[in-house]
Design an enzyme around this catalytic site. Structure first.
Site, PDB file in Angstrom:
ATOM      1  N   LYS A  72      -6.764 -11.845  -4.639  1.00  0.00           N
ATOM      2  CA  LYS A  72      -7.601 -11.190  -5.663  1.00  0.00           C
ATOM      3  C   LYS A  72      -7.222 -11.590  -7.092  1.00  0.00           C
ATOM      4  CE  LYS A  72      -9.031  -7.223  -2.911  1.00  0.00           C
ATOM      5  NZ  LYS A  72      -9.173  -5.769  -2.812  1.00  0.00           N
ATOM      6  N   ASP A 109     -14.308  -2.961  -6.111  1.00  0.00           N
ATOM      7  CA  ASP A 109     -13.437  -1.937  -5.500  1.00  0.00           C
ATOM      8  C   ASP A 109     -13.442  -0.669  -6.347  1.00  0.00           C
ATOM      9  OD1 ASP A 109     -12.537  -3.404  -3.288  1.00  0.00           O
ATOM     10  OD2 ASP A 109     -10.884  -4.304  -4.405  1.00  0.00           O
TER      11      ASP A 109
HETATM   12  P1  NAP Z   1      -0.685  -4.335  -2.044  1.00  0.00           P
HETATM   13  O1  NAP Z   1      -1.114  -4.871  -3.348  1.00  0.00           O
HETATM   14  O2  NAP Z   1       0.110  -5.188  -1.103  1.00  0.00           O
HETATM   15  O3  NAP Z   1       0.171  -2.966  -2.327  1.00  0.00           O
HETATM   16  C1  NAP Z   1       0.778  -2.279  -1.262  1.00  0.00           C
HETATM   17  C2  NAP Z   1       1.274  -0.922  -1.756  1.00  0.00           C
HETATM   18  O4  NAP Z   1       1.782  -0.196  -0.618  1.00  0.00           O
HETATM   19  C3  NAP Z   1       2.426  -1.003  -2.762  1.00  0.00           C
HETATM   20  O5  NAP Z   1       2.301   0.049  -3.685  1.00  0.00           O
HETATM   21  C4  NAP Z   1       3.659  -0.826  -1.851  1.00  0.00           C
HETATM   22  O6  NAP Z   1       4.772  -0.314  -2.546  1.00  0.00           O
HETATM   23  C5  NAP Z   1       3.121   0.220  -0.888  1.00  0.00           C
HETATM   24  N1  NAP Z   1       3.843   0.298   0.388  1.00  0.00           N
HETATM   25  C6  NAP Z   1       3.804  -0.600   1.402  1.00  0.00           C
HETATM   26  N2  NAP Z   1       4.573  -0.152   2.439  1.00  0.00           N
HETATM   27  C7  NAP Z   1       5.084   1.047   2.039  1.00  0.00           C
HETATM   28  C8  NAP Z   1       5.958   1.999   2.664  1.00  0.00           C
HETATM   29  N3  NAP Z   1       6.456   1.826   3.909  1.00  0.00           N
HETATM   30  N4  NAP Z   1       6.276   3.124   1.973  1.00  0.00           N
HETATM   31  C9  NAP Z   1       5.790   3.337   0.727  1.00  0.00           C
HETATM   32  N5  NAP Z   1       4.965   2.466   0.083  1.00  0.00           N
HETATM   33  C10 NAP Z   1       4.618   1.334   0.739  1.00  0.00           C
HETATM   34  O7  NAP Z   1      -1.932  -3.831  -1.176  1.00  0.00           O
HETATM   35  P2  NAP Z   1      -3.347  -3.243  -1.700  1.00  0.00           P
HETATM   36  O8  NAP Z   1      -4.322  -4.348  -1.870  1.00  0.00           O
HETATM   37  O9  NAP Z   1      -3.121  -2.325  -2.836  1.00  0.00           O
HETATM   38  O10 NAP Z   1      -3.801  -2.426  -0.403  1.00  0.00           O
HETATM   39  C11 NAP Z   1      -3.163  -1.202  -0.038  1.00  0.00           C
HETATM   40  C12 NAP Z   1      -3.873  -0.621   1.182  1.00  0.00           C
HETATM   41  O11 NAP Z   1      -5.231  -0.328   0.862  1.00  0.00           O
HETATM   42  C13 NAP Z   1      -3.918  -1.588   2.376  1.00  0.00           C
HETATM   43  O12 NAP Z   1      -3.714  -0.832   3.548  1.00  0.00           O
HETATM   44  C14 NAP Z   1      -5.323  -2.136   2.356  1.00  0.00           C
HETATM   45  O13 NAP Z   1      -5.772  -2.489   3.649  1.00  0.00           O
HETATM   46  C15 NAP Z   1      -6.103  -0.948   1.807  1.00  0.00           C
HETATM   47  N6  NAP Z   1      -7.335  -1.357   1.078  1.00  0.00           N
HETATM   48  C16 NAP Z   1      -8.521  -0.837   1.512  1.00  0.00           C
HETATM   49  C17 NAP Z   1      -9.696  -1.150   0.829  1.00  0.00           C
HETATM   50  C18 NAP Z   1     -10.982  -0.559   1.304  1.00  0.00           C
HETATM   51  O14 NAP Z   1     -12.051  -1.083   0.969  1.00  0.00           O
HETATM   52  N7  NAP Z   1     -10.945   0.538   2.033  1.00  0.00           N
HETATM   53  C19 NAP Z   1      -9.669  -2.012  -0.270  1.00  0.00           C
HETATM   54  C20 NAP Z   1      -8.440  -2.526  -0.686  1.00  0.00           C
HETATM   55  C21 NAP Z   1      -7.274  -2.186   0.019  1.00  0.00           C
HETATM   56  P3  NAP Z   1       5.846  -1.318  -3.232  1.00  0.00           P
HETATM   57  O15 NAP Z   1       5.292  -1.699  -4.574  1.00  0.00           O
HETATM   58  O16 NAP Z   1       7.069  -0.489  -3.317  1.00  0.00           O
HETATM   59  O17 NAP Z   1       5.996  -2.503  -2.305  1.00  0.00           O
END
Ligand code: NAP
Length: 270
Positions: A72, A109
């Site tokens: 992204k 988003d």
């Molecule tokens: P990202 O940029 O990789 O960020 C991941 C986030 O999750 C970070 O804040 C990370 O914390 C945290 N995290 C991961 N494992 C963790 C754990 N065990 N305990 C606490 N915090 C944890 O991912 P993203 O793009 O923001 O996506 C996040 C989620 O949203 C994913 O599951 C994705 O599939 C979902 N999503 C859904 C949509 C939709 O349309 N529904 C759209 C976008 C994303 P740290 O900074 O400490 O690593």
């Protein structure tokens, strides 16, 4: 290639991308709109090939593409034009290719998240956002733009500090009181593991939030949403956000109103 035959292809760029429900959702929408010669496909592209692949898409007949993890930010960086919200969020999930070869970047988003809520949050209301990754940036930007006071918690605090400073939120180290709770962490995603205890909100404390949203989507309720439903909160599933952001992307590419119900059913069945 004559223009009439060109640019009827769409796709989602990611690495990996096989898990995405966007192809089923968007192909169902295209069929419902009678766009029989349009196709939407998964485009697995590793990071090192991302820029050259995107630059070649228009020539291969693509009108646009969604972008998911981990591309992204790279998508925004290579665009010739970007919407104000994509620039402010620092990431793009929607690319459109014009006939002259220009690449336009947007982020659906953020408005997709707002559209998925039962009602637009009132200015001055409070939200707690868990996470500081790409999706959290879009959610925080959308909420701040709506006049909501946003507290951000993240496992890695410095990341939350950066996000909060750039987007006009504040950082919290615990479960701040709020009207709306949004989980933007990967906790609850089957492949990432994680448990409710990895987040600062206990199952009991969830009842203090009127509405709980989980960006994560899967076929069974996520850890957060299952606990929130038991606590009597209004819940919003990540699948609805997927539908709403996809609908906005589709409308940008086709100029037609997206068939939301068809898209919802396709995501449910995928
Ligand atoms: P990202 O940029 O990789 O960020 C991941 C986030 O999750 C970070 O804040 C990370 O914390 C945290 N995290 C991961 N494992 C963790 C754990 N065990 N305990 C606490 N915090 C944890 O991912 P993203 O793009 O923001 O996506 C996040 C989620 O949203 C994913 O599951 C994705 O599939 C979902 N999503 C859904 C949509 C939709 O349309 N529904 C759209 C976008 C994303 P740290 O900074 O400490 O690593």
């Amino acid at each position: 290639m004559p223009e009439a035959l060109a640019a009827t292809r769409l796709g989602v760029l990611g690495w990996p991308v096989a898990h995405s429900r966007s192809p089923q959702m968007q192909n169902a929408a295209l069929a419902s709109l009678g766009l029989d010669d349009w196709r939407y496909q998964a485009l697995p592209v590793p990071p090192e090939l991302f820029p050259q692949t995107v630059r070649g898409l228009r020539g291969a007949g693509f009108r646009g593409a969604n972008v998911t993890i981990p591309h992204k930010e790279a998508a925004l960086a290579l665009a010739d034009l970007a919407s104000e919200r994509a620039r402010a969020i620092g990431a793009a999930n929607t690319l459109s290719f014009s006939a002259d070869g220009a690449i336009h970047a947007d982020n659906t988003d953020a408005p997709g998240f707002l559209a998925a809520l039962p009602e637009i949050p009132r200015p001055g209301s409070r939200a707690l956002v868990l996470g500081a990754g790409g999706s959290a940036r879009a959610v925080v930007w959308a909420l701040v733009a709506a006049g909501v006071q946003v507290a951000v918690w993240n496992r890695t605090r410095p990341r939350a500090e950066r996000l909060a400073e750039e987007l006009g939120a504040r950082v919290t180290d615990d479960a701040a009181e709020a009207d709306l709770l949004v989980n933007c962490t990967a906790v609850g995603l089957a492949s990432s593991g994680g448990e409710l205890k990895d987040l600062p909100v206990s199952a009991e404390y969830l009842s203090t939030y009127a509405t709980v949203v989980d960006l994560v989507y899967r076929s069974t309720p996520t850890l957060v949403l299952a606990a929130a439903a038991r606590a009597g909160c209004t819940t919003v599933d990540g699948a609805e956000i997927l539908v709403q952001q996809g609908a906005l992307s589709l409308e940008a590419w086709t100029g037609l109103q997206a068939p939301i119900e068809v898209m919802r059913a396709a995501v449910r069945d995928a």
